[in-house]
Write a protein that holds these residues in place. Sequence first.
Motif, PDB file in Angstrom:
ATOM      1  N   GLY A  88       0.838  -1.197   0.000  1.00  0.00           N
ATOM      2  CA  GLY A  88       0.000   0.000   0.000  1.00  0.00           C
ATOM      3  C   GLY A  88       0.870   1.242   0.000  1.00  0.00           C
TER       4      GLY A  88
ATOM      5  N   GLU B 203       1.485  -1.132  -4.979  1.00  0.00           N
ATOM      6  CA  GLU B 203       0.283  -0.290  -4.952  1.00  0.00           C
ATOM      7  C   GLU B 203      -0.602  -0.695  -6.129  1.00  0.00           C
ATOM      8  OE1 GLU B 203      -2.541   1.582  -3.982  1.00  0.00           O
ATOM      9  OE2 GLU B 203      -0.914   2.339  -2.725  1.00  0.00           O
TER      10      GLU B 203
ATOM     11  N   THR C 153      -0.601   6.173  -8.966  1.00  0.00           N
ATOM     12  CA  THR C 153      -0.410   7.196  -7.939  1.00  0.00           C
ATOM     13  C   THR C 153       0.342   8.393  -8.513  1.00  0.00           C
ATOM     14  OG1 THR C 153      -0.253   5.439  -6.287  1.00  0.00           O
ATOM     15  CG2 THR C 153       0.452   7.629  -5.609  1.00  0.00           C
TER      16      THR C 153
END
Length: 481
Positions: A190, A216, A220
């Motif tokens: 994460g 992830e 992002t």
Amino acid sequence: MAASAPTPHGTGFPAEGRCGYYVEKKKRFCRMVVAAGKRFCGEHAGAAEEENARKRILCPLDPKHTVYEDQLAKHLKKCNSREKPKPDFFIQDINAGLKDETEIPEQLVPISFLSEEQMENLIKKLRKASEGLNSTLKDQIMSHPALHDALNDPKNGDSATKHLKQQASILGNIEKLKLLGPRRCFVEFGAGKGKLSHWVDIALKDAEKVHFILVEKVTTRFKVDGKHRKKNSVFERLQIDIQHLCLNKIPLLSKEKLPVVGIGKHLCGVATDLALRCLVETYAASCEERNEEPLAKRVKNDKTEKEINTLAKEGNEKNIPEKWTPVAGIVIALCCHHRCDWRHYVGKEYFRALGLGAVEFHYFQRMSSWATCGMQKTSLEASNISTKRKDQQNDGSEEHDDGGYRITDDSTESLPGFLNVEEKKKIGHLCKLLIDQGRINYLQQKGFNPALQYYTDPLVSLENVLLTALPNHSSSPETTA
């Protein structure tokens, strides 16, 4: 409606090189760039007389955009929404655990639909199952000099300061467990922007053979891992759901065979269970089956006494555990127990031993959000955290990147009058503790010595519990029960 003439709305003509379609809802012309000699962009070309002969249809892969019908086959080969080849380390549901679908009723009523008697029975079960558990965890709030300058930067706002305090404490706990050293691979689950790995890298300075794998599942923005260019550090980002991640098939790990340190800051609900299974079952078990010896262990065993003494003087050898295993340690800040899932939960055996099952877990998981239900009048005012109510969001309370929280349906559900806010908060904390105790039991069964502790002040984050674990033969943290 296409606009080819001046309109009474705002500017009379589209900008040069831009689409001539007037968007009535936005009261302006479309701002898409048009091809040479064209008046309309691809999306609005159907509105133009010269384009009427060609029909645009919704893309079957993603209906959010359109494509010319006669160019569909060509478009499907390059559409960004097409299914891409899966990497070798993607193995469907490898960390999902047993699929006990039959144990979960098709539909469970919301907590607010339960009668007072049903609620009392649930709470009795919770309190009985929690007997003997230490509900007051040890404070292990720490810091690290690597973040000293950042913490004292006057430009920081409240949100940035809170995140830095948490990262500093996690880093301090990693160092206390002797996991902050050379010749290892840190896997951040994460990872988000990758800031926790960023500070670990800074703390390690020029330590040799330090690798980082950032996991992830979503794209992002403003990632920081791309800024690292140190010779001794390697950063690799994997966009994959932890549920399908097979660590031992990652080239970096299969080649170097470095011991892994699993880390995470606010790993939401089910992601924690998936990460634990990824580390101690998928990775550690597979390495042991192949009798692989981590590179760091071989390096240490091959060292001469003179080299070891030199390292000790430099302060590196103190951070090398006496015996190496595929997973050297785990340090995860827990979060969002209301987003756990019985199908993936690692503590099923613990729950069953207490006479509990999928139904009780479902309600305890939902009730865990009560731990923060009184924060509007207490913690949030004291710490100046803003709150928002979003009825369409997921249930419970969840910490966001901006340091605030959202309060959603389940955390403020209307309940029978025999429970006040303080009682609900205590029950919520008990639910969290019981769920975490199942994780503790799981790690113990897998040969680890785990612990729970508070790693930051509740005014910094209401999700302030840190799960740590070391292999049994290593220097171990204090147990919690």
